[in-house]
Design an enzyme around this catalytic site. Structure first.
Site, PDB file in Angstrom:
ATOM      1  N   GLY A  80       0.847  -1.199   0.000  1.00  0.00           N
ATOM      2  CA  GLY A  80       0.000   0.000   0.000  1.00  0.00           C
ATOM      3  C   GLY A  80       0.877   1.242   0.000  1.00  0.00           C
ATOM      4  O   GLY A  80       1.965   1.240   0.585  1.00  0.00           O
ATOM      5  N   SER A  81       0.406   2.280  -0.676  1.00  0.00           N
ATOM      6  CA  SER A  81       1.232   3.483  -0.825  1.00  0.00           C
ATOM      7  C   SER A  81       0.370   4.730  -0.926  1.00  0.00           C
ATOM      8  O   SER A  81       0.667   5.641  -1.678  1.00  0.00           O
ATOM      9  CB  SER A  81       2.099   3.354  -2.068  1.00  0.00           C
ATOM     10  OG  SER A  81       1.272   2.996  -3.164  1.00  0.00           O
ATOM     11  N   TRP A  83      -1.034   7.161   4.210  1.00  0.00           N
ATOM     12  CA  TRP A  83      -0.436   6.539   5.388  1.00  0.00           C
ATOM     13  C   TRP A  83       0.629   5.529   4.981  1.00  0.00           C
ATOM     14  O   TRP A  83       1.702   5.449   5.581  1.00  0.00           O
ATOM     15  CB  TRP A  83      -1.533   5.910   6.241  1.00  0.00           C
ATOM     16  CG  TRP A  83      -1.185   5.399   7.613  1.00  0.00           C
ATOM     17  CD1 TRP A  83      -1.667   4.243   8.167  1.00  0.00           C
ATOM     18  CD2 TRP A  83      -0.362   6.006   8.627  1.00  0.00           C
ATOM     19  NE1 TRP A  83      -1.184   4.099   9.454  1.00  0.00           N
ATOM     20  CE2 TRP A  83      -0.377   5.165   9.757  1.00  0.00           C
ATOM     21  CE3 TRP A  83       0.404   7.170   8.666  1.00  0.00           C
ATOM     22  CZ2 TRP A  83       0.329   5.446  10.929  1.00  0.00           C
ATOM     23  CZ3 TRP A  83       1.119   7.459   9.829  1.00  0.00           C
ATOM     24  CH2 TRP A  83       1.069   6.612  10.939  1.00  0.00           C
ATOM     25  N   GLY A  84       0.348   4.750   3.939  1.00  0.00           N
ATOM     26  CA  GLY A  84       1.328   3.773   3.470  1.00  0.00           C
ATOM     27  C   GLY A  84       2.639   4.446   3.089  1.00  0.00           C
ATOM     28  O   GLY A  84       3.730   3.975   3.441  1.00  0.00           O
ATOM     29  N   PHE A 105      -9.694  -2.863   0.058  1.00  0.00           N
ATOM     30  CA  PHE A 105      -8.849  -3.618  -0.883  1.00  0.00           C
ATOM     31  C   PHE A 105      -8.037  -4.722  -0.213  1.00  0.00           C
ATOM     32  O   PHE A 105      -7.258  -5.406  -0.872  1.00  0.00           O
ATOM     33  CB  PHE A 105      -7.879  -2.663  -1.604  1.00  0.00           C
ATOM     34  CG  PHE A 105      -8.554  -1.481  -2.247  1.00  0.00           C
ATOM     35  CD1 PHE A 105      -9.672  -1.651  -3.062  1.00  0.00           C
ATOM     36  CD2 PHE A 105      -8.090  -0.188  -2.034  1.00  0.00           C
ATOM     37  CE1 PHE A 105     -10.302  -0.565  -3.655  1.00  0.00           C
ATOM     38  CE2 PHE A 105      -8.719   0.906  -2.627  1.00  0.00           C
ATOM     39  CZ  PHE A 105      -9.826   0.716  -3.433  1.00  0.00           C
ATOM     40  N   LYS A 138      -8.034   0.443   8.780  1.00  0.00           N
ATOM     41  CA  LYS A 138      -9.118   0.696   9.729  1.00  0.00           C
ATOM     42  C   LYS A 138     -10.457   0.378   9.072  1.00  0.00           C
ATOM     43  O   LYS A 138     -10.909   1.104   8.186  1.00  0.00           O
ATOM     44  CB  LYS A 138      -9.045   2.147  10.215  1.00  0.00           C
ATOM     45  CG  LYS A 138      -7.780   2.377  11.074  1.00  0.00           C
ATOM     46  CD  LYS A 138      -7.527   3.816  11.487  1.00  0.00           C
ATOM     47  CE  LYS A 138      -6.313   3.884  12.415  1.00  0.00           C
ATOM     48  NZ  LYS A 138      -5.927   5.266  12.761  1.00  0.00           N
ATOM     49  N   LYS A 177     -13.785   4.302  15.401  1.00  0.00           N
ATOM     50  CA  LYS A 177     -13.650   5.765  15.572  1.00  0.00           C
ATOM     51  C   LYS A 177     -13.949   6.511  14.282  1.00  0.00           C
ATOM     52  O   LYS A 177     -14.356   7.674  14.302  1.00  0.00           O
ATOM     53  CB  LYS A 177     -12.302   6.137  16.176  1.00  0.00           C
ATOM     54  CG  LYS A 177     -11.084   5.794  15.332  1.00  0.00           C
ATOM     55  CD  LYS A 177     -10.701   6.860  14.346  1.00  0.00           C
ATOM     56  CE  LYS A 177      -9.681   6.330  13.360  1.00  0.00           C
ATOM     57  NZ  LYS A 177      -9.339   7.282  12.304  1.00  0.00           N
ATOM     58  N   ASN A 189     -12.665  11.751   7.128  1.00  0.00           N
ATOM     59  CA  ASN A 189     -14.058  11.350   7.349  1.00  0.00           C
ATOM     60  C   ASN A 189     -14.886  12.526   7.855  1.00  0.00           C
ATOM     61  O   ASN A 189     -16.009  12.751   7.415  1.00  0.00           O
ATOM     62  CB  ASN A 189     -14.111  10.195   8.355  1.00  0.00           C
ATOM     63  CG  ASN A 189     -13.649   8.886   7.742  1.00  0.00           C
ATOM     64  OD1 ASN A 189     -14.321   8.315   6.892  1.00  0.00           O
ATOM     65  ND2 ASN A 189     -12.471   8.431   8.157  1.00  0.00           N
TER      66      ASN A 189
HETATM   67  P1  NAD Z   1      -5.319   6.641   0.881  1.00  0.00           P
HETATM   68  O1  NAD Z   1      -6.755   6.781   1.146  1.00  0.00           O
HETATM   69  O2  NAD Z   1      -4.446   7.837   0.987  1.00  0.00           O
HETATM   70  O3  NAD Z   1      -5.033   6.153  -0.591  1.00  0.00           O
HETATM   71  C1  NAD Z   1      -5.793   5.329  -1.366  1.00  0.00           C
HETATM   72  C2  NAD Z   1      -4.849   4.261  -1.874  1.00  0.00           C
HETATM   73  O4  NAD Z   1      -5.604   3.196  -2.444  1.00  0.00           O
HETATM   74  C3  NAD Z   1      -3.889   4.729  -2.954  1.00  0.00           C
HETATM   75  O5  NAD Z   1      -2.597   4.246  -2.679  1.00  0.00           O
HETATM   76  C4  NAD Z   1      -4.443   4.063  -4.208  1.00  0.00           C
HETATM   77  O6  NAD Z   1      -3.449   3.806  -5.166  1.00  0.00           O
HETATM   78  C5  NAD Z   1      -4.961   2.782  -3.631  1.00  0.00           C
HETATM   79  N1  NAD Z   1      -5.903   2.053  -4.455  1.00  0.00           N
HETATM   80  C6  NAD Z   1      -6.912   2.538  -5.214  1.00  0.00           C
HETATM   81  N2  NAD Z   1      -7.572   1.532  -5.814  1.00  0.00           N
HETATM   82  C7  NAD Z   1      -6.964   0.386  -5.404  1.00  0.00           C
HETATM   83  C8  NAD Z   1      -7.175  -0.994  -5.652  1.00  0.00           C
HETATM   84  N3  NAD Z   1      -8.170  -1.409  -6.444  1.00  0.00           N
HETATM   85  N4  NAD Z   1      -6.361  -1.889  -5.059  1.00  0.00           N
HETATM   86  C9  NAD Z   1      -5.371  -1.502  -4.249  1.00  0.00           C
HETATM   87  N5  NAD Z   1      -5.118  -0.212  -3.961  1.00  0.00           N
HETATM   88  C10 NAD Z   1      -5.909   0.709  -4.541  1.00  0.00           C
HETATM   89  O7  NAD Z   1      -4.739   5.453   1.788  1.00  0.00           O
HETATM   90  P2  NAD Z   1      -4.134   5.582   3.276  1.00  0.00           P
HETATM   91  O8  NAD Z   1      -4.443   6.902   3.878  1.00  0.00           O
HETATM   92  O9  NAD Z   1      -2.717   5.137   3.214  1.00  0.00           O
HETATM   93  O10 NAD Z   1      -5.034   4.550   4.079  1.00  0.00           O
HETATM   94  C11 NAD Z   1      -4.752   3.187   4.226  1.00  0.00           C
HETATM   95  C12 NAD Z   1      -5.304   2.719   5.554  1.00  0.00           C
HETATM   96  O11 NAD Z   1      -4.581   3.383   6.600  1.00  0.00           O
HETATM   97  C13 NAD Z   1      -6.791   3.053   5.785  1.00  0.00           C
HETATM   98  O12 NAD Z   1      -7.465   1.956   6.358  1.00  0.00           O
HETATM   99  C14 NAD Z   1      -6.752   4.210   6.773  1.00  0.00           C
HETATM  100  O13 NAD Z   1      -7.863   4.235   7.660  1.00  0.00           O
HETATM  101  C15 NAD Z   1      -5.485   3.918   7.541  1.00  0.00           C
HETATM  102  N6  NAD Z   1      -4.912   5.127   8.146  1.00  0.00           N
HETATM  103  C16 NAD Z   1      -4.795   6.283   7.434  1.00  0.00           C
HETATM  104  C17 NAD Z   1      -4.260   7.423   8.040  1.00  0.00           C
HETATM  105  C18 NAD Z   1      -4.129   8.730   7.298  1.00  0.00           C
HETATM  106  O14 NAD Z   1      -4.012   9.774   7.944  1.00  0.00           O
HETATM  107  N7  NAD Z   1      -4.124   8.733   5.985  1.00  0.00           N
HETATM  108  C19 NAD Z   1      -3.812   7.349   9.357  1.00  0.00           C
HETATM  109  C20 NAD Z   1      -3.930   6.160  10.053  1.00  0.00           C
HETATM  110  C21 NAD Z   1      -4.491   5.047   9.433  1.00  0.00           C
HETATM  111  P1  13P Z   2      -9.272   9.842   8.359  1.00  0.00           P
HETATM  112  O1  13P Z   2      -9.291   8.600   7.491  1.00  0.00           O
HETATM  113  O2  13P Z   2     -10.615  10.315   8.797  1.00  0.00           O
HETATM  114  O3  13P Z   2      -8.454  10.946   7.731  1.00  0.00           O
HETATM  115  O4  13P Z   2      -8.494   9.431   9.694  1.00  0.00           O
HETATM  116  C1  13P Z   2      -7.122   9.196   9.660  1.00  0.00           C
HETATM  117  C2  13P Z   2      -6.709   8.416  10.853  1.00  0.00           C
HETATM  118  O5  13P Z   2      -7.004   7.247  10.961  1.00  0.00           O
HETATM  119  C3  13P Z   2      -5.928   9.125  11.899  1.00  0.00           C
HETATM  120  O6  13P Z   2      -5.442   8.245  12.876  1.00  0.00           O
END
Ligand code: NAD
Ligand code: 13P
Length: 349
Positions: free
Chosen positions: A10-11, A14-15, A97, A120, A205, A270
């Site tokens: 994942g990228s 957060w990734g 995914f 999450k 959350k 969100n």
């Molecule tokens: P994101 O929402 O920024 O990005 C979406 C990602 O999904 C992109 O890398 C995109 O290329 C990919 N994607 C789109 N279609 C796809 C497919 N069919 N198959 C595989 N990948 C596909 O992602 P994120 O923020 O890194 O979130 C990943 C997880 O981390 C989530 O569950 C999120 O709740 C959790 N998280 C996010 C944050 C944050 O602040 N962003 C913080 C903590 C936890």
């Molecule tokens: P959002 O997906 O609502 O941006 O929350 C990010 C998150 O999980 C922070 O810990």
């Protein structure tokens, strides 16, 4: 012994942040290959492949603009290539995914590997049964899966603004390894054994954050949002007590509990999209596309997944906030019905 390998699956926002951190930290270990393979779901950005941009410019210009990867983070468009030699798989996909990605790699993962899930949400199968994502990863890949959850808005973590998170692991050695790979002076980690509850809190959350966004969008103030947070937290605790008994009650005070809830209800995606849902009248999918540039919402889907869970257990009446969020997202209720759900909450009976 051959050097061990870490892959980041994942990228997104957060990734990419975690890949940046692990890429920097890993050079301190002499037991790991320096190269971090990061699976990138390929797409074109300004006429170029995103993997080429990342590998040439060391920046995920779409999902984490303004932050450079160390050069040992290498983007792979083929998920099997990214994971096949890995000993530690960091799963950081939008939760929608996770299951399909596990299916794609399941016969290519080392039997001695382990995984950590940062996603999450829940997984609902075709027969409507609901599972934890870590359970899905573990079952499909036949390896252990731990979790990392916390108050971590990715762009703030990437910028090195101080924060903390919770690792869920009952395996001491693996927990310490994950901590060593990810902890920095600005990102402090605590290991706790309540893995299921840690993961569940991360998913729940986001539902409360959608409620916080509705409240903001309706023009309510800080007191109302505090009530959303408190009653939401009550439902999160109740959910864990009903369905995951045996955890330490102190877990709610860790970063994965109250802290993640607070940051997401103020600063998360969100919240932002849910406020726009009320103000614009557009549907959630449209707003996700218009406002998030490819990033994915987790809260509305998590609300639908929890609805399935509660239906199966016959417990929906105990979770009026969770239920109202789902009904509002589906337009079966008006946004202001959120306030009725708070007003008539079992807390006040
Ligand atoms: P994101 O929402 O920024 O990005 C979406 C990602 O999904 C992109 O890398 C995109 O290329 C990919 N994607 C789109 N279609 C796809 C497919 N069919 N198959 C595989 N990948 C596909 O992602 P994120 O923020 O890194 O979130 C990943 C997880 O981390 C989530 O569950 C999120 O709740 C959790 N998280 C996010 C944050 C944050 O602040 N962003 C913080 C903590 C936890
Ligand atoms: P959002 O997906 O609502 O941006 O929350 C990010 C998150 O999980 C922070 O810990």
């Amino acid at each position: 012994d051959p050097l061990r390998r870490v892959a980041v699956v994942g990228s997104g926002n957060w990734g990419s942040t975690i890949a940046k951190i692990v890429g920097t930290n890993i050079t301190k270990f002499n037991t790991f290959e320096n190269e971090i393979r990061m699976y990138v779901y390929e797409e074109m950005v300004d006429g170029r492949k995103l993997t080429d941009i990342i590998n040439q410019e060391h920046e995920n210009v779409k999902y984490l603009p303004g932050h450079k990867f160390p050069p040992n983070v290498v983007a792979y468009p083929d998920v099997i290539e990214a994971v096949k030699d890995a000993d530690i798989l960091l799963f950081i996909l939008p939760h929608q995914f996770v299951e399909r990605t596990c299916h794609a790699i399941k016969s290519h993962v080392k039997k001695t590997a382990f995984a950590v899930s940062f996603s999450k949400g829940f997984y609902v199968s075709k027969d409507k049964s609901v599972d934890l994502l870590s359970t899905v990863i573990s079952r499909l890949l036949e390896i252990p899966c731990y979790v990392l959850m916390g108050a971590n808005i990715a762009s703030e973590v990437a910028a090195g603004k101080f924060c903390e998170a919770t690792i869920g692991s009952r395996n001491y050695e693996h927990g310490q390894l994950v901590k060593g790979l990810i902890q920095t002076d600005e990102f402090r980690l605590v290991i706790k054994p309540d893995t299921e509850v840690i993961e569940v809190l991360g998913a729940l959350k986001n539902i409360v954050a959608v409620a916080a966004g509705f409240s903001d969008g309706l023009g309510f103030g800080d007191n109302t949002k505090a009530a959303v947070i408190r009653l939401g937290l009550k439902e999160m605790v109740k959910f864990c007590e009903e369905f995951f008994p045996g955890h330490h009650p102190q877990i709610f005070l860790e970063s994965c509990g109250v802290a993640d809830l607070v940051t997401t209800c103020y600063g998360g995606r969100n919240r932002k999209v849910a406020a726009a849902f009320v103000k614009t009248g557009k549907d959630i999918k449209t707003l996700e596309e218009e406002m998030l540039n490819g990033q994915k919402l987790q809260g509305p889907d998590a609300a639908a997944e929890v609805q399935e869970w509660l239906k199966e257990k016959g417990q929906a009446n105990k979770f009026p906030l969770f239920v109202a969020v789902h009904e509002i997202c589906e337009r079966r209720l008006e946004p202001k019905a959120l306030i009725d759900a708070l007003r008539h909450h079992p807390e006040f009976w």
